[in-house]
Motif scaffolding. Structure first.
Motif, PDB file in Angstrom:
ATOM      1  N   PRO A  32      -1.344 -11.226   6.466  1.00 39.12           N
ATOM      2  CA  PRO A  32      -0.158 -11.589   7.248  1.00 39.12           C
ATOM      3  C   PRO A  32       0.743 -10.396   7.600  1.00 39.12           C
ATOM      4  O   PRO A  32       1.710 -10.547   8.333  1.00 39.12           O
ATOM      5  CB  PRO A  32       0.581 -12.557   6.322  1.00 39.12           C
ATOM      6  CG  PRO A  32       0.177 -12.135   4.953  1.00 39.12           C
ATOM      7  CD  PRO A  32      -1.241 -11.639   5.068  1.00 39.12           C
ATOM      8  N   CYS A  33       0.434  -9.224   7.104  1.00 38.31           N
ATOM      9  CA  CYS A  33       1.277  -8.048   7.359  1.00 38.31           C
ATOM     10  C   CYS A  33       0.797  -7.307   8.604  1.00 38.31           C
ATOM     11  O   CYS A  33      -0.389  -7.027   8.746  1.00 38.31           O
ATOM     12  CB  CYS A  33       1.248  -7.102   6.164  1.00 38.31           C
ATOM     13  SG  CYS A  33       1.977  -7.807   4.682  1.00 38.31           S
ATOM     14  N   ARG A  34       1.743  -6.981   9.456  1.00 42.01           N
ATOM     15  CA  ARG A  34       1.453  -6.187  10.652  1.00 42.01           C
ATOM     16  C   ARG A  34       2.104  -4.822  10.459  1.00 42.01           C
ATOM     17  O   ARG A  34       3.308  -4.723  10.293  1.00 42.01           O
ATOM     18  CB  ARG A  34       2.037  -6.867  11.889  1.00 42.01           C
ATOM     19  CG  ARG A  34       1.368  -8.161  12.246  1.00 42.01           C
ATOM     20  CD  ARG A  34       2.108  -8.879  13.364  1.00 42.01           C
ATOM     21  NE  ARG A  34       2.593  -7.934  14.353  1.00 42.01           N
ATOM     22  CZ  ARG A  34       2.387  -8.039  15.651  1.00 42.01           C
ATOM     23  NH1 ARG A  34       1.721  -9.065  16.118  1.00 42.01           N
ATOM     24  NH2 ARG A  34       2.863  -7.151  16.484  1.00 42.01           N
ATOM     25  N   ILE A  35       1.271  -3.786  10.503  1.00 40.12           N
ATOM     26  CA  ILE A  35       1.748  -2.436  10.240  1.00 40.12           C
ATOM     27  C   ILE A  35       1.357  -1.538  11.411  1.00 40.12           C
ATOM     28  O   ILE A  35       0.202  -1.492  11.806  1.00 40.12           O
ATOM     29  CB  ILE A  35       1.125  -1.868   8.934  1.00 40.12           C
ATOM     30  CG1 ILE A  35       1.359  -2.794   7.746  1.00 40.12           C
ATOM     31  CG2 ILE A  35       1.614  -0.455   8.659  1.00 40.12           C
ATOM     32  CD1 ILE A  35       2.783  -2.962   7.316  1.00 40.12           C
ATOM     33  N   HIS A 127       4.918  -6.761   0.991  1.00 42.26           N
ATOM     34  CA  HIS A 127       4.560  -7.236  -0.345  1.00 42.26           C
ATOM     35  C   HIS A 127       5.770  -7.892  -1.015  1.00 42.26           C
ATOM     36  O   HIS A 127       5.637  -8.942  -1.649  1.00 42.26           O
ATOM     37  CB  HIS A 127       4.033  -6.064  -1.169  1.00 42.26           C
ATOM     38  CG  HIS A 127       3.352  -6.452  -2.433  1.00 42.26           C
ATOM     39  ND1 HIS A 127       2.108  -7.038  -2.457  1.00 42.26           N
ATOM     40  CD2 HIS A 127       3.748  -6.346  -3.724  1.00 42.26           C
ATOM     41  CE1 HIS A 127       1.767  -7.270  -3.704  1.00 42.26           C
ATOM     42  NE2 HIS A 127       2.742  -6.864  -4.491  1.00 42.26           N
ATOM     43  N   GLU A 128       6.947  -7.272  -0.876  1.00 33.94           N
ATOM     44  CA  GLU A 128       8.169  -7.816  -1.483  1.00 33.94           C
ATOM     45  C   GLU A 128       8.580  -9.147  -0.862  1.00 33.94           C
ATOM     46  O   GLU A 128       9.216  -9.968  -1.524  1.00 33.94           O
ATOM     47  CB  GLU A 128       9.312  -6.808  -1.354  1.00 33.94           C
ATOM     48  CG  GLU A 128       9.161  -5.628  -2.283  1.00 33.94           C
ATOM     49  CD  GLU A 128      10.187  -4.536  -2.019  1.00 33.94           C
ATOM     50  OE1 GLU A 128      11.170  -4.782  -1.299  1.00 33.94           O
ATOM     51  OE2 GLU A 128       9.980  -3.421  -2.545  1.00 33.94           O
ATOM     52  N   GLU A 129       8.215  -9.352   0.394  1.00 32.70           N
ATOM     53  CA  GLU A 129       8.536 -10.612   1.064  1.00 32.70           C
ATOM     54  C   GLU A 129       7.518 -11.699   0.731  1.00 32.70           C
ATOM     55  O   GLU A 129       7.520 -12.769   1.331  1.00 32.70           O
ATOM     56  CB  GLU A 129       8.587 -10.395   2.579  1.00 32.70           C
ATOM     57  CG  GLU A 129       9.719  -9.485   3.013  1.00 32.70           C
ATOM     58  CD  GLU A 129       9.601  -9.054   4.474  1.00 32.70           C
ATOM     59  OE1 GLU A 129       8.693  -9.542   5.192  1.00 32.70           O
ATOM     60  OE2 GLU A 129      10.428  -8.228   4.887  1.00 32.70           O
ATOM     61  N   ASN A 130       6.651 -11.419  -0.248  1.00 34.66           N
ATOM     62  CA  ASN A 130       5.607 -12.350  -0.703  1.00 34.66           C
ATOM     63  C   ASN A 130       4.639 -12.758   0.395  1.00 34.66           C
ATOM     64  O   ASN A 130       4.068 -13.840   0.354  1.00 34.66           O
ATOM     65  CB  ASN A 130       6.234 -13.594  -1.353  1.00 34.66           C
ATOM     66  CG  ASN A 130       6.926 -13.266  -2.640  1.00 34.66           C
ATOM     67  OD1 ASN A 130       6.426 -12.458  -3.421  1.00 34.66           O
ATOM     68  ND2 ASN A 130       8.081 -13.853  -2.862  1.00 34.66           N
TER      69      ASN A 130
END
Length: 176
Positions: A32-35, A127-130
Motif C-alpha cells: 500500500p505504500c507509494r514511494i 510503516h508508522e501509519e500501519n
C-alpha cells in the motif's frame, strides 16, 4: 477577488507539483505504500563503482540477498515490509561499514547512502501509519538475509551487500 483567484491558482499548482515525482523519479508501489525514488540515479552511482566493490569481495561462493529465494516470490502484501527492512539494513549496517581508501568510491557510496536514507524515511512514515504490515513470510526472508550478513565479518558483509545492490534494484524494478 483577483487576489483569491491568484492564490487558488498558485495553491493548486503547488499541490500538483508536490504530487509529481521529481525528474528521473519513478513511483514504486510496495504494497500500500507509494514511494517516489530515482533508481536510475542509484543504479548510475552503483555502476560507477560496482567492479571496484565486487573486486574487494573475498567470498564469491556466498550471497546475502540471493540466498535461495530471499527476494523471490515475495507476496505483494509483504513487499512494503521487506523493502522497509532492507532500506533500514542498508542504511544502518551496510553503508556505515563501506569505507575504502578511494575517495571517488567513497563519494559514490555516500551519494547512494543519501538516496537510501531518503527512501528509508518515506518507508518509515508509511510503516508508522500501519500501512506496511509484516507477515511471517517477509519476516522469515529478512531473518535469512540478516543471518547471511551476520555470518561474515562486518567489513566483508558490508562490501558483499553493497556489491549485491543490483540484485535489490532489479527486484524493486521487477515488482514495480
Amino acid at each position: 477577488m483577483k487576489g483569491s483567484h491568484l492564490f487558488l491558482c498558485l495553491f493548486s499548482m503547488s499541490c500538483w507539483l508536490n504530487l509529481m515525482p521529481a525528474a528521473g523519479n519513478k513511483i514504486f508501489h510496495f504494497g500500500p505504500c507509494r514511494i517516489s525514488m530515482s533508481v536510475t540515479e542509484i543504479r548510475s552511482g552503483f555502476t560507477a563503482i560496482k567492479a571496484n566493490i565486487q573486486a574487494r569481495d573475498p567470498i564469491r561462493t556466498l550471497s546475502i540477498l540471493s540466498y535461495p529465494h530471499s527476494l523471490h516470490k515475495v507476496k505483494s502484501s509483504d513487499r512494503c515490509c521487506i523493502t522497509h527492512h532492507l532500506f533500514n539494513f542498508y542504511v544502518d549496517k551496510v553503508f556505515k561499514h563501506c569505507k575504502t581508501e578511494d575517495s571517488y568510491v567513497n563519494r559514490k557510496i555516500s551519494s547512494i547512502a543519501n538516496s537510501f536514507l531518503s527512501v528509508k524515511r518515506k518507508l518509515g512514515q508509511c510503516h508508522e501509519e500501519n500501512k506496511c504490515l509484516c507477515g511471517q513470510e517477509s519476516t522469515e526472508k529478512f531473518k535469512q538475509i540478516l543471518a547471511n550478513y551476520e555470518g561474515l565479518n562486518v567489513t566483508s558483509a558490508a562490501i558483499k551487500s553493497l556489491g549485491e545492490l543490483d540484485i535489490l534494484l532489479d527486484w524493486m524494478e521487477k515488482s514495480h
